[in-house]
Design a protein around this motif. Structure first.
Motif, PDB file in Angstrom:
ATOM      1  N   HIS A 139      -6.859  42.690  68.889  1.00 11.18           N
ATOM      2  CA  HIS A 139      -5.610  42.363  69.567  1.00 11.18           C
ATOM      3  C   HIS A 139      -4.770  43.617  69.771  1.00 11.18           C
ATOM      4  N   ARG A 140      -3.925  43.554  70.769  1.00 11.03           N
ATOM      5  CA  ARG A 140      -3.003  44.651  71.076  1.00 11.03           C
ATOM      6  C   ARG A 140      -1.671  44.034  71.463  1.00 11.03           C
ATOM      7  N   TYR A 141      -0.622  44.517  70.843  1.00 11.89           N
ATOM      8  CA  TYR A 141       0.713  44.021  71.132  1.00 11.89           C
ATOM      9  C   TYR A 141       1.648  45.201  71.386  1.00 11.89           C
ATOM     10  N   GLU A 142       2.629  44.958  72.225  1.00 13.78           N
ATOM     11  CA  GLU A 142       3.706  45.933  72.422  1.00 13.78           C
ATOM     12  C   GLU A 142       4.954  45.386  71.770  1.00 13.78           C
ATOM     13  N   ILE A 143       5.676  46.255  71.075  1.00 15.63           N
ATOM     14  CA  ILE A 143       6.937  45.884  70.441  1.00 15.63           C
ATOM     15  C   ILE A 143       8.056  46.453  71.305  1.00 15.63           C
ATOM     16  N   THR A 144       8.996  45.595  71.685  1.00 12.81           N
ATOM     17  CA  THR A 144      10.126  46.037  72.499  1.00 12.81           C
ATOM     18  C   THR A 144      11.431  45.628  71.820  1.00 12.81           C
ATOM     19  N   ASP A 145      12.506  46.322  72.168  1.00 13.02           N
ATOM     20  CA  ASP A 145      13.810  45.937  71.645  1.00 13.02           C
ATOM     21  C   ASP A 145      14.376  44.795  72.477  1.00 13.02           C
ATOM     22  N   ARG A 146      15.590  44.381  72.187  1.00 15.38           N
ATOM     23  CA  ARG A 146      16.166  43.214  72.882  1.00 15.38           C
ATOM     24  C   ARG A 146      16.362  43.439  74.364  1.00 15.38           C
ATOM     25  N   ASP A 147      16.390  44.716  74.800  1.00  9.70           N
ATOM     26  CA  ASP A 147      16.550  45.030  76.224  1.00  9.70           C
ATOM     27  C   ASP A 147      15.213  45.212  76.936  1.00  9.70           C
ATOM     28  N   GLY A 148      14.100  45.057  76.201  1.00  7.95           N
ATOM     29  CA  GLY A 148      12.777  45.206  76.795  1.00  7.95           C
ATOM     30  C   GLY A 148      12.253  46.628  76.776  1.00  7.95           C
ATOM     31  N   ASP A 149      12.955  47.541  76.089  1.00  8.17           N
ATOM     32  CA  ASP A 149      12.497  48.932  76.001  1.00  8.17           C
ATOM     33  C   ASP A 149      11.442  49.073  74.904  1.00  8.17           C
ATOM     34  N   HIS A 150      10.431  49.901  75.163  1.00  5.91           N
ATOM     35  CA  HIS A 150       9.323  50.114  74.230  1.00  5.91           C
ATOM     36  C   HIS A 150       9.837  50.656  72.898  1.00  5.91           C
ATOM     37  N   VAL A 151       9.357  50.045  71.803  1.00  9.23           N
ATOM     38  CA  VAL A 151       9.708  50.469  70.456  1.00  9.23           C
ATOM     39  C   VAL A 151       8.456  50.913  69.703  1.00  9.23           C
ATOM     40  N   GLY A 152       7.341  50.223  69.937  1.00  4.62           N
ATOM     41  CA  GLY A 152       6.124  50.546  69.210  1.00  4.62           C
ATOM     42  C   GLY A 152       4.985  49.655  69.638  1.00  4.62           C
ATOM     43  N   SER A 153       3.907  49.680  68.827  1.00  2.00           N
ATOM     44  CA  SER A 153       2.719  48.906  69.185  1.00  2.00           C
ATOM     45  C   SER A 153       1.984  48.436  67.937  1.00  2.00           C
ATOM     46  N   ILE A 154       1.154  47.437  68.138  1.00  2.00           N
ATOM     47  CA  ILE A 154       0.236  46.954  67.125  1.00  2.00           C
ATOM     48  C   ILE A 154      -1.138  47.013  67.772  1.00  2.00           C
ATOM     49  N   GLU A 155      -2.017  47.845  67.238  1.00  2.00           N
ATOM     50  CA  GLU A 155      -3.332  48.082  67.832  1.00  2.00           C
ATOM     51  C   GLU A 155      -4.427  47.643  66.865  1.00  2.00           C
ATOM     52  N   GLY A 156      -5.194  46.640  67.253  1.00  2.00           N
ATOM     53  CA  GLY A 156      -6.298  46.174  66.428  1.00  2.00           C
ATOM     54  C   GLY A 156      -7.513  47.066  66.594  1.00  2.00           C
ATOM     55  N   GLU A 157      -8.363  47.053  65.569  1.00  2.00           N
ATOM     56  CA  GLU A 157      -9.614  47.806  65.609  1.00  2.00           C
ATOM     57  C   GLU A 157     -10.767  46.812  65.544  1.00  2.00           C
ATOM     58  N   PHE A 158     -11.866  47.116  66.212  1.00  2.00           N
ATOM     59  CA  PHE A 158     -13.050  46.263  66.154  1.00  2.00           C
ATOM     60  C   PHE A 158     -13.725  46.495  64.812  1.00  2.00           C
ATOM     61  N   ALA A 159     -13.713  45.461  63.953  1.00  2.00           N
ATOM     62  CA  ALA A 159     -14.282  45.593  62.622  1.00  2.00           C
ATOM     63  C   ALA A 159     -14.588  44.206  62.068  1.00  2.00           C
ATOM     64  N   LEU A 160     -15.377  44.168  60.991  1.00  2.00           N
ATOM     65  CA  LEU A 160     -15.724  42.911  60.353  1.00  2.00           C
ATOM     66  C   LEU A 160     -14.477  42.194  59.848  1.00  2.00           C
ATOM     67  N   LYS A 161     -13.573  42.934  59.234  1.00  2.00           N
ATOM     68  CA  LYS A 161     -12.309  42.342  58.813  1.00  2.00           C
ATOM     69  C   LYS A 161     -11.196  43.004  59.629  1.00  2.00           C
ATOM     70  N   ASP A 162     -10.183  42.210  59.955  1.00  2.00           N
ATOM     71  CA  ASP A 162      -9.102  42.710  60.800  1.00  2.00           C
ATOM     72  C   ASP A 162      -8.436  43.925  60.171  1.00  2.00           C
ATOM     73  N   ARG A 163      -8.225  44.914  61.016  1.00  2.00           N
ATOM     74  CA  ARG A 163      -7.527  46.131  60.609  1.00  2.00           C
ATOM     75  C   ARG A 163      -6.762  46.590  61.833  1.00  2.00           C
ATOM     76  N   TYR A 164      -5.505  46.879  61.660  1.00  2.00           N
ATOM     77  CA  TYR A 164      -4.724  47.316  62.802  1.00  2.00           C
ATOM     78  C   TYR A 164      -3.615  48.258  62.385  1.00  2.00           C
ATOM     79  N   GLN A 165      -3.197  49.042  63.350  1.00  2.00           N
ATOM     80  CA  GLN A 165      -2.155  50.045  63.161  1.00  2.00           C
ATOM     81  C   GLN A 165      -0.863  49.532  63.765  1.00  2.00           C
ATOM     82  N   ILE A 166       0.190  49.630  62.995  1.00  2.00           N
ATOM     83  CA  ILE A 166       1.524  49.349  63.509  1.00  2.00           C
ATOM     84  C   ILE A 166       2.213  50.694  63.648  1.00  2.00           C
ATOM     85  N   THR A 167       2.619  51.015  64.858  1.00  2.00           N
ATOM     86  CA  THR A 167       3.296  52.277  65.119  1.00  2.00           C
ATOM     87  C   THR A 167       4.679  51.986  65.676  1.00  2.00           C
TER      88      THR A 167
END
Length: 192
Positions: A139-167
């Motif tokens: 999965h991949r998600y974008e995090i935005t503030d209340r005005d819709g401006d980019h704040v960060g992301s959540i990036e999943g990795e292809f793996a046996l167990k879920d692992r993802y980076q929150i930036t």
């Protein structure tokens, strides 16, 4: 209100990057900071009428809990409560559709929107929700503030167990603790 208004007693999430990993036993999570230190542990309590996700710090001390607003609340709201103070911090609202997952982080008292977490790519979301083994697509998600401006992301990795980076690129207007918690809760609720 400043992001510090939403601080959760007992944890310090001041880093800009976190790695979240799900154990092979479903719906148990560990969040590590950039140095590899465990900062949060979370798990879904099984066999509860309302879904509950208690979170502890790296030493096992209770810090907050996320509770579903209703029974089997796949698309609804989840309340994040600081377990040390008993204060409700934020509400995580889910607007689930086949093409887009949208999570809104709101003030628990005023319901004012603080941030939003949106899945990126309608085709990826559709594939994750409809194809056999679609949940294996990261999965991949974008995090935005209340005005819709980019704040960060959540990036999943292809793996046996879920692992993802929150930036978090710019959290000046967004509370980090609820964003990191939301990443784990989203994964558990949607069976990602």
């Amino acid at each position: 209100m400043s992001p510090s208004t939403y601080d959760i007693r007992g944890i310090d999430l001041s880093d800009d990057e976190y790695t979240v990993e799900q154990s092979l036993v479903r719906n148990k999570y560990v969040a590590e900071d950039a140095d590899g230190n465990v900062v949060l542990r979370g798990k879904q309590k099984l066999f509860k009428m309302k879904e509950q996700f208690p979170f502890t710090d790296g030493q096992g001390n209770d810090v907050f809990e996320v509770t579903a607003g209703g029974v089997i609340d796949v698309a609804g709201n989840y309340l994040l409560t600081d377990t040390q103070t008993g204060e409700d911090v934020v509400v995580l609202d889910n607007d689930l559709s086949v093409l887009q997952d949208t999570w809104t982080i709101r003030d628990a008292d005023t319901e004012r929107k603080l941030a939003e977490i949106n899945s990126r790519g309608a085709l990826v979301t559709l594939a994750r929700n409809t194809l056999p083994f679609g949940e294996w697509i990261p999965h991949r998600y974008e995090i935005t503030d209340r005005d819709g401006d980019h704040v960060g992301s959540i990036e999943g990795e292809f793996a046996l167990k879920d692992r993802y980076q929150i930036t978090i690129d710019d959290a000046s207007d967004v509370p980090k603790e609820p964003v990191v918690a939301a990443a784990m809760v989203i994964d558990a609720i949607q069976g990602n």
